[in-house]
Design an enzyme around this catalytic site. Structure first.
Site, PDB file in Angstrom:
ATOM      1  N   TRP A 255      56.440  12.494  26.286  1.00 56.13           N
ATOM      2  CA  TRP A 255      56.033  12.065  27.619  1.00 56.13           C
ATOM      3  C   TRP A 255      54.579  12.400  27.920  1.00 56.13           C
ATOM      4  CZ3 TRP A 255      54.266  16.260  30.190  1.00 56.13           C
ATOM      5  CH2 TRP A 255      54.771  17.521  29.834  1.00 56.13           C
TER       6      TRP A 255
ATOM      7  N   SER B 273      61.675   8.704  28.805  1.00 61.78           N
ATOM      8  CA  SER B 273      62.181   8.202  30.083  1.00 61.78           C
ATOM      9  C   SER B 273      61.140   8.258  31.193  1.00 61.78           C
ATOM     10  CB  SER B 273      63.420   9.007  30.497  1.00 61.78           C
ATOM     11  OG  SER B 273      64.461   8.849  29.552  1.00 61.78           O
TER      12      SER B 273
ATOM     13  N   GLU C 258      55.810  17.446  14.935  1.00 61.99           N
ATOM     14  CA  GLU C 258      54.755  18.258  15.537  1.00 61.99           C
ATOM     15  C   GLU C 258      55.352  18.931  16.754  1.00 61.99           C
ATOM     16  OE1 GLU C 258      51.084  17.609  18.226  1.00 61.99           O
ATOM     17  OE2 GLU C 258      50.421  17.070  16.208  1.00 61.99           O
ATOM     18  N   LEU C 259      55.372  20.259  16.738  1.00 61.68           N
ATOM     19  CA  LEU C 259      56.140  21.015  17.722  1.00 61.68           C
ATOM     20  C   LEU C 259      55.238  21.896  18.582  1.00 61.68           C
ATOM     21  CD1 LEU C 259      59.074  21.850  15.280  1.00 61.68           C
ATOM     22  CD2 LEU C 259      58.791  19.854  16.769  1.00 61.68           C
TER      23      LEU C 259
ATOM     24  N   CYS D  66      49.884  19.825  23.231  1.00 63.44           N
ATOM     25  CA  CYS D  66      50.379  20.708  22.163  1.00 63.44           C
ATOM     26  C   CYS D  66      49.260  21.535  21.542  1.00 63.44           C
ATOM     27  CB  CYS D  66      51.065  19.879  21.080  1.00 63.44           C
ATOM     28  SG  CYS D  66      52.553  19.030  21.649  1.00 63.44           S
TER      29      CYS D  66
END
Length: 539
Positions: free
Chosen positions: A170, A197, A267-268, A301
């Site tokens: 998002w 969403s 990718e966290l 991130c």
């Protein structure tokens, strides 16, 4: 997010939007989604007003679209890679032509400032341009050495995996969501995207523009719906899964992909550090910190959340950082007069408030900011700088993903590196020093997928020829560069030999003896290419 059984007549006008998005455009975007009896809508972060509802898919619909995409993929993959490159280059030009509209939708759906939407749009344009001119080179078949040179030849070819799933985030619904689709497509795959969403319209506009640029419509399919309901169905349907999001969700996805023995690019999370050395340009470092900490309201991130500053320059750096932070202009405007926009969801605002309040109760000092700003909009929070943060505070090690940074005083570079490497993450880092050799040396000691010397974050992610990704709990795999497209392929080795008849046993024994002697000779004589090559860049 609210749920309705049918689309409501006349979606609410974009009263908060200076260009009032054309209802016909919204209808054309929603028409790309499969029909459904269930529609859902999110809320615009700037105002809390409802966004247009979109039809929601179910697992059966996901499976049907996956079959359609697979049937279209074979023809797409048969096209020469140069032809696929041309489609992607046309897509880049079409994105340029619709730059302002893309920024409008991104701001409407995510609440980011105009400047950050523009950077995101330029980022995906650059990705399309890059792979539109380099894919053939990255995918070119290569020769490999064999045990019998001159008799046996080996060639490595890169075949598309088939159907790639991309679960869109998002926070960057264009750069990350579409930037991962582009190399998958040009490699010859079909793609099944699950739109987030909160921001489905941005992704749908990009897909519409790709089709207008010549992409066969069934090659890129999009579904909308909550990840908890559709994520497993997407994983069950694809041959490779690409996900950007939290480490907790990434671990769940990794287990699901492992059960199917399919690859995953993840990718966290990150708790990214910055180190400010004693010889750093303080003004430049403070400006770089502002960009790295507060771009996209900290919902990034690779953003910086902790800064380690040498004792000798700590007061000067903190003064410069606080002064620049206080000058940031918050707002919900669709012009470049705003420096920082809104958080995107109530969840992110609550996490930001919780971290700040917990830190203050336990003894942290708020140097500037520290408060929500409902007077500007329902999800706004001031850019915040904290000092005196300690390990028992949540903000010390947990990812905030909001406009909050903690500043720490260190007595040496060794201490800075040790603290920078604490925790489970390893996504991105930043080092500030006038001595580039020192900067490279510190970078080699930091556990992070990318380290920016004298920049906060942008130079690494804009270096499209270089891989981008995380170490440790910050992810698996890389985007960008050769790695970013080859991950969507299966290397296939094809060998050919001049003498197709099987070798007699006696001949094979003699051949093995000859090969052993030749190998022994090669190992005994050092070659020029076996020596370590010195760094030839500028110091």
């Amino acid at each position: 997010m609210t749920s309705v059984r049918v689309p409501e007549v006349g979606d609410p006008p974009a009263a908060d939007h200076p260009r009032a998005v054309d209802p016909a455009l919204i209808d054309s975007l929603r028409a790309q989604l499969p029909p459904s009896r269930t529609w859902r809508r999110a809320s615009a972060p700037f105002t809390g007003l409802p966004l247009p509802a979109v039809p929601q898919a179910d697992p059966a619909t996901v499976a049907a679209l996956a079959r359609s995409a697979r049937s279209a993929q074979t023809g797409w993959a048969r096209l020469p890679v140069r032809d696929r490159e041309r489609v992607v280059r046309r897509f880049a030009r079409t994105l340029i032509d619709h730059h302002d509209l893309l920024c409008d939708l991104m701001q409407w759906e995510t609440g980011k400032a105009r400047v950050h939407a523009a950077v995101e749009a330029q980022g995906v344009i650059s990705v399309a341009a890059y792979y539109g001119r380099t894919a053939a080179r990255h995918l070119r078949p290569t020769r490999a050495s064999t045990a019998a040179p001159g008799v046996v030849a080996a060639r490595v070819e890169y075949r598309p995996k088939g159907l790639v799933g991309v679960i869109a985030p998002w926070n960057y619904p264009l750069f990350l969501a579409v930037g991962d689709v582009i190399p998958a497509l040009v490699a010859g795959n079909a793609v099944l995207s699950k739109a987030d969403s909160q921001a489905p319209l941005t992704l749908l506009l990009a897909r519409k523009l790709a089709v207008e640029a010549g992409l066969p419509p069934r090659v890129w399919q999009v579904v909308a719906g909550p990840g908890a309901e559709l994520g497993a169905a997407v994983i069950d349907a694809v041959d490779h899964l690409c996900f950007t999001g939290s480490t907790a969700t990434g671990r769940t996805i990794a287990r699901q992909c492992a059960d199917r023995l399919i690859g995953a690019s993840l990718e966290l999370g990150g708790k990214n550090p910055m180190i400010v050395c004693a010889d750093a340009d303080i003004a430049a470092a403070a400006t770089g910190a502002i960009q790295a900490c507060f771009s996209n309201a900290g919902q990034m991130c690779i953003g910086i959340e902790r800064i380690y500053v040498d004792d000798r320059v700590y007061p000067q750096f903190v003064d410069a950082l606080v002064e620049r932070t206080r000058r940031l202009r918050l707002g919900s405007g669709y012009t470049y007069a705003v420096d920082m926009g809104s958080l995107t969801s109530r969840r992110q605002l609550d996490a930001t408030v919780r971290h700040v309040e917990d830190a203050v109760v336990k003894g942290a000092t708020v140097l500037t900011g520290g408060r929500p700003r409902p007077d500007i909009g329902p999800l706004f929070h001031e850019p915040t700088v904290l000092a005196d943060v300690t390990a028992e505070m949540s903000v010390y090690a947990e990812e905030t993903f909001g406009p909050v940074v903690s500043v720490y005083r260190v007595s040496s570079e060794d201490e800075a590196v040790r603290l920078a490497n604490e925790g489970e993450y390893g996504l991105s880092a930043s080092v500030w020093t006038k001595d580039l050799s020192r900067g490279r040396g510190l970078a080699q000691r930091i556990v992070a997928g990318s380290v920016n010397v004298n920049d906060g974050y942008l130079s690494a992610i804009a270096a499209l020829g270089a891989p981008m990704g995380g170490m440790r709990a910050s992810g698996v795999g890389r985007r960008h560069g050769r790695e970013g497209i080859v991950r969507y392929t299966e290397p296939q080795t094809v060998t050919t030999q001049r003498f197709p008849t099987p070798y007699p046993d006696r001949f094979r024994a003699g051949l093995l003896t000859a090969l052993n002697l030749a190998t022994r000779a090669r190992l005994a004589v050092p070659t020029r290419t076996s020596r370590p090559q010195p760094f030839r860049g500028r110091r």
